[in-house]
Write a protein that holds these residues in place. Structure first.
Motif, PDB file in Angstrom:
ATOM      1  N   LEU A   1       0.719  -0.920  -0.013  1.00  0.00           N
ATOM      2  CA  LEU A   1       0.006   0.176  -0.101  1.00  0.00           C
ATOM      3  C   LEU A   1       0.842   1.263  -0.106  1.00  0.00           C
ATOM      4  O   LEU A   1       0.647   2.283  -0.719  1.00  0.00           O
ATOM      5  N   ARG A   2       1.946   1.323   0.760  1.00  0.00           N
ATOM      6  CA  ARG A   2       2.833   2.425   0.891  1.00  0.00           C
ATOM      7  C   ARG A   2       3.420   2.539  -0.374  1.00  0.00           C
ATOM      8  O   ARG A   2       3.751   3.993  -1.140  1.00  0.00           O
ATOM      9  N   SER A   3       3.904   1.370  -1.075  1.00  0.00           N
ATOM     10  CA  SER A   3       4.521   1.816  -2.623  1.00  0.00           C
ATOM     11  C   SER A   3       3.499   2.154  -3.428  1.00  0.00           C
ATOM     12  O   SER A   3       3.851   3.056  -4.230  1.00  0.00           O
ATOM     13  N   TRP A   4       2.435   1.428  -3.383  1.00  0.00           N
ATOM     14  CA  TRP A   4       0.998   1.778  -4.718  1.00  0.00           C
ATOM     15  C   TRP A   4       0.771   3.038  -4.481  1.00  0.00           C
ATOM     16  O   TRP A   4       0.773   3.718  -5.683  1.00  0.00           O
ATOM     17  N   TYR A   5       0.791   3.850  -3.302  1.00  0.00           N
ATOM     18  CA  TYR A   5       0.379   5.328  -3.364  1.00  0.00           C
ATOM     19  C   TYR A   5       1.459   6.207  -2.925  1.00  0.00           C
ATOM     20  O   TYR A   5       1.245   7.224  -2.257  1.00  0.00           O
TER      21      TYR A   5
ATOM     22  N   PRO B   1       4.682   9.006  -4.003  1.00  0.00           N
ATOM     23  CA  PRO B   1       4.684   9.818  -4.905  1.00  0.00           C
ATOM     24  C   PRO B   1       5.514   9.081  -6.117  1.00  0.00           C
ATOM     25  O   PRO B   1       5.160   9.807  -7.098  1.00  0.00           O
ATOM     26  N   ARG B   2       6.528   8.226  -6.034  1.00  0.00           N
ATOM     27  CA  ARG B   2       7.146   7.607  -7.266  1.00  0.00           C
ATOM     28  C   ARG B   2       6.259   6.795  -7.970  1.00  0.00           C
ATOM     29  O   ARG B   2       6.566   6.556  -8.972  1.00  0.00           O
TER      30      ARG B   2
ATOM     31  N   PRO C   1      10.869  -1.959  -8.815  1.00  0.00           N
ATOM     32  CA  PRO C   1      11.860  -1.193  -7.983  1.00  0.00           C
ATOM     33  C   PRO C   1      11.288  -0.414  -6.727  1.00  0.00           C
ATOM     34  O   PRO C   1      11.815  -0.216  -5.709  1.00  0.00           O
ATOM     35  N   ILE C   2      10.039   0.305  -7.085  1.00  0.00           N
ATOM     36  CA  ILE C   2       9.237   1.083  -5.911  1.00  0.00           C
ATOM     37  C   ILE C   2       9.102   0.274  -4.985  1.00  0.00           C
ATOM     38  O   ILE C   2       9.110   0.337  -3.705  1.00  0.00           O
TER      39      ILE C   2
END
Length: 306
Positions: A179-183, A185-186, A198-199
């Motif tokens: 969830l943190r990756s999906w949302y 800014p990157r 990679p994110i």
């Protein structure tokens, strides 16, 4: 005893810990990679919410289940930092998410809950609908809440999205990483799996105590995954387990998946995402995808941009 002895003993004690950390990293990466695949066996682009989620509850036994489901929705949206508004008691307010609690006789035994995402382009979620049987709300709420946020896969691993989850009534650490990756800014809607990986991987590395070992495990995973996906896209070797795991993949789905993966590999080499930039390799994969009818690859070959 000598300092050398103690140094060797300390190193020997640390070695199993480092190996365990590397294993945890590799298993976590495998789960994150699988989250980018639809259960049909097709790799997918990133889709996510760009606006507030406005939810309306309908169906049966709402007094019994609404608070629990709302808690699951609140947990995932808070982790993703997406605003959630309950408009159930505001009939004049428009909802873009409907959660329907159905009777136990509705839906199918092998699919007691389901999430439908509506997006005009494979980038931004416009609307969604969640259905779950009243007797299955407890085991479905967090699972479907993750799907709601755009995570379409059913990865094997320590996640509520797994077909055989180790936990159903709350998020696990890997779910929060997703969830943190999906949302973050990157991350951008419409990203291909190799652009997104990679994110996801960096977010996982940040949770590991040994960042160096985690980074090395990440790089090995990149290399292994690229090799495996190139073989898959080219129709060589066994079909990866990730494609067959759900048991719902079809010959047409696999054929489409190979075309999509060829295109995604082209993007990876074109942009240097997960691999080093290689324009010759990019062109080769775009041509393979275009010859299979992939329109995005055809547009790449027709001119600059996507």
């Amino acid at each position: 005893m000598s300092r050398k002895f103690w140094s060797l003993l300390f190193a020997a004690l640390l070695a199993p810990c480092a190996a365990m950390a590397a294993d945890d990293m590799e298993q976590g990466l495998g789960t994150l990679w699988e989250s980018l695949w639809h259960q049909s066996g097709t790799p997918t682009r990133i889709v996510r919410w760009e606006n507030d989620i406005r939810v309306r509850f309908t169906g049966v036994d709402l007094n019994k289940h609404k608070d629990y489901v709302m808690g699951a929705l609140r947990t995932v949206t808070d982790e993703a930092r997406v605003k959630l508004v309950d408009v159930t008691d505001q009939p004049n307010e428009q909802a873009n998410l409907t959660v329907e609690i159905t009777p136990d006789t509705a839906l199918e035994d092998n699919q007691p809950c389901v999430t439908y995402l509506d997006f005009r382009t494979e980038a931004k979620i416009d609307q969604a609908n969640i259905q779950m049987r009243t007797k299955d709300v407890y085991r479905c709420a967090y699972h479907e809440s993750m799907h709601l946020m755009g995570v379409r896969g059913h990865p094997a691993g320590k996640t509520v999205l797994s077909y055989f989850p180790v936990k159903v009534d709350g998020l696990l650490p890997l779910d929060r990483v997703m969830l943190r990756s999906w949302y973050s800014p990157r991350m951008k809607g419409g990203m291909t799996p190799f652009e997104a990986l990679p994110i996801l991987a960096d977010e996982l590395v940040a949770t590991m105590p040994d960042k160096v070992a985690a980074g090395q495990a990440r790089d090995r995973f990149y290399s292994q995954t690229i090799d495996q996906m190139q073989a898959y896209a080219a129709g060589k070797g066994d079909i990866p387990a990730i494609v067959k795991r759900s048991g719902k993949s079809t010959e047409d789905g696999i054929r489409h998946g190979r075309s999509e993966m060829s295109y995604f590999l082209g993007v990876a080499y074109f942009e240097g995402a997960t691999v080093k930039s290689d324009q010759k390799q990019a062109l080769s994969w775009f041509e393979r995808a275009a010859s299979a009818g992939n329109r995005r690859a055809q547009s790449y070959l027709a001119g600059p941009g996507r």
